[in-house]
Scaffold this active site. Structure first.
Site, PDB file in Angstrom:
ATOM      1  N   ASP A 200      -6.670  -5.520  -9.271  1.00  7.89           N
ATOM      2  CA  ASP A 200      -7.777  -4.635  -8.931  1.00  7.89           C
ATOM      3  C   ASP A 200      -7.342  -3.166  -8.974  1.00  7.89           C
ATOM      4  O   ASP A 200      -6.253  -2.823  -8.528  1.00  7.89           O
ATOM      5  CB  ASP A 200      -8.256  -4.990  -7.513  1.00  7.89           C
ATOM      6  CG  ASP A 200      -9.479  -4.204  -7.087  1.00  7.89           C
ATOM      7  OD1 ASP A 200     -10.495  -4.275  -7.800  1.00  7.89           O
ATOM      8  OD2 ASP A 200      -9.429  -3.524  -6.034  1.00  7.89           O
ATOM      9  N   GLU A 236      -7.629  -4.252 -14.149  1.00  7.71           N
ATOM     10  CA  GLU A 236      -8.898  -3.530 -14.207  1.00  7.71           C
ATOM     11  C   GLU A 236      -8.607  -2.052 -14.433  1.00  7.71           C
ATOM     12  O   GLU A 236      -8.327  -1.321 -13.498  1.00  7.71           O
ATOM     13  CB  GLU A 236      -9.672  -3.704 -12.892  1.00  7.71           C
ATOM     14  CG  GLU A 236     -10.994  -2.965 -12.896  1.00  7.71           C
ATOM     15  CD  GLU A 236     -11.528  -2.623 -11.500  1.00  7.71           C
ATOM     16  OE1 GLU A 236     -12.710  -2.282 -11.409  1.00  7.71           O
ATOM     17  OE2 GLU A 236     -10.769  -2.678 -10.512  1.00  7.71           O
TER      18      GLU A 236
END
Ligand code: CA
Length: 487
Positions: A200, A236
């Site tokens: 993330d 990401e």
């Protein structure tokens, strides 16, 4: 001996560009909270998810990415309080183990979200850090006596870094103790059988410091691969293509954000402003290969943070939704599909709206809408109904994923865009290990008949929106919005 070592090195060097060779080509992103409830409280959990794994497998997915599963005060769980446990809403560690075992039985690899840019402010590390200035956990975070951009104030007047929101304090990733914690977390889940991680917010690890982020990601990649050499890590990096290409230096894979969303390559090609749609798609294929061909790309149409593709494209037009899926599925790399997109679920405006309960059969069986949901609407029929209809969006997705499984050249072959007789028709040749495949895509509103290049004699696959393709005497008949695969 030296010769053998050199030979081995050469093999490794040659193998490096196709690091994705043993990888899964079709991935499914699942928000456990909204997927399937197994214990009757109408919140998704591992029991429910395990029961639905046959569906995931039948769809043609070889891997799943689970959004965060660890204990957290938020419904989305992107602020973790314990990296070694399962959130009780989702079940127990044994439930997770049973899920993992069943997934592996079905040949499905499992990656989980690893959120290490920040923790929850309720994490014991942070609680210790703010209660006691002498706490060793003080150095796990970034504190400051003065106000700074991206910092929030504590009641005692000091400041701490928390770039997203004050409930998500940023970890100090330069601290060797924090790195040791991350290594221990990674080892714990890989040892349990997890196949990798989705990372993330990688561009926020070090704010405005790309090279530091890449260095940290390289360390993380080396650390994880030393524990489990075939694990899969994907980051990401919500940036433009060129920035993503830079991040690939770290050795990880990254989601190909420019393909996705309302403003992304595919939605733009399908929009009213782009003429020469076939040529435009060919340009995208060439651009992606040029910038990312040496890496494993990960195209997708949307995820839990973006406006759902059905909303972005205008959900009254199922043909367009199918074609978007078709165009995405003909791209190289690991294709990621966000749960619910395969039945045309919609969601825009706020985040909860993009993460609604999966519509399996009856409305009463849908899990509770995430807190903050304003409106509940499902424009297309349930999974159960769509499975029964040949022309459903769901069955289009199934066909597309099946083709990617049957013909690995789609995901892994080197693409060359061939000259096309029409600006709305795209011809792409993919080659790998002496094999070749021709992909013909008709983005025109009219049916087309065209001569195919020499040597292509067999129609090996067909994705249809308005009708079936046919190949006869070197002439391909391709209905509007059709995709044909030839060998
Ligand atoms: Ca439940």
């Amino acid at each position: 001996m030296l010769k053998r070592v050199l030979a081995l090195l050469l093999i490794l060097t040659l193998a490096a560009p196709c690091a994705g060779a043993e990888m899964v080509d079709n991935w499914y992103e699942i928000f456990v909270y909204s997927f399937a409830d197994g214990d009757g409280d109408r919140i998704g959990d591992f029991k429910g998810l395990t029961e639905r794994l046959d569906y995931v497998s039948d769809m043609g997915f070889g891997g799943v990415w689970l959004m965060p599963i660890h204990p957290s005060p938020s419904y989305h769980k992107y602020d973790v309080t314990d990296y070694y446990a399962i959130d009780p809403q989702y079940g127990t560690l044994d439930d997770f183990r049973a899920f993992l075992a069943r997934a592996h039985e079905l040949g499905i690899r499992v990656i989980i979200d690893l959120v290490v840019n920040h923790t929850s402010n309720e994490h014991p590390w942070f609680q210790s850090a703010i209660k006691d200035e002498a706490s060793p956990y003080r150095a796990y975070y970034n504190f400051s006596a003065e106000a700074k951009a991206g910092y929030n104030q504590l009641p005692d007047g000091s400041y701490f870094e928390s770039r997203f929101v004050s409930t998500m304090p940023d970890l100090n990733l330069d601290n060797p103790d924090v790195r040791a914690e991350i290594e221990s977390i990674v080892r714990y889940w890989l040892d349990m059988g997890v196949d990798g991680f989705r990372l993330d917010a990688v561009t926020s690890y070090y704010t405005n410091n790309k090279s530091a982020n890449i260095a940290f990601l390289s360390w993380l990649n080396d650390t994880a691969k030393a524990i489990k050499p075939d694990c899969f890590l994907i980051g990401e990096c919500w940036e433009d293509l060129y920035t993503i290409a830079d991040y690939c230096e770290s050795g990880l894979s990254f989601f190909t954000f420019p393909v996705a969303q309302g403003g992304g390559y595919i939605a733009r090609i399908l929009g009213a402003d782009v003429e020469n749609k076939g040529e435009s798609y060919g340009n995208v294929v060439e651009l992606l290969w040029r910038e990312l061909g040496e890496t494993t790309m990960a195209p997708f149409l949307g995820n839990h943070d973006t406006v759902r593709i059905a909303s972005a494209l205008g959900h009254t037009v199922p043909a367009k939704l199918k074609l978007a899926a078709g165009l995405a599925s003909m791209l190289n790399g690991c294709l990621f599909v966000y749960y619910g997109d395969e039945i045309g679920m919609i969601g825009s405006e706020n985040d909860p709206q993009k993460r609604l309960g999966m519509f399996w059969d009856e409305r009463k069986n849908i899990t509770l809408a995430p807190p903050g949901t304003q409106m509940l609407e499902y424009p297309f029929p349930s999974v159960a109904e769509q499975l029964e209809r040949d022309s459903s969006i769901l069955n289009y997705y199934r066909a597309a994923l099946a083709l990617r499984n049957e013909l690995p050249l789609i995901a892994r072959g080197e693409p060359t865009v061939l000259e096309s007789p029409h600006k709305d028709v795209c011809l792409i040749e993919k080659t790998l290990d002496g094999e070749r495949l021709l992909i013909v895509i008709n983005l025109a509103v009219d049916d087309m008949t065209l001569a195919v290049p020499d040597g292509y004699t067999t129609l090996v696959g067909d994705l249809e929106v308005w009708g079936q393709a046919a190949l006869e005497d070197g002439e391909l008949f391709l209905p509007s919005y059709g995709i044909a695969l030839l060998q």
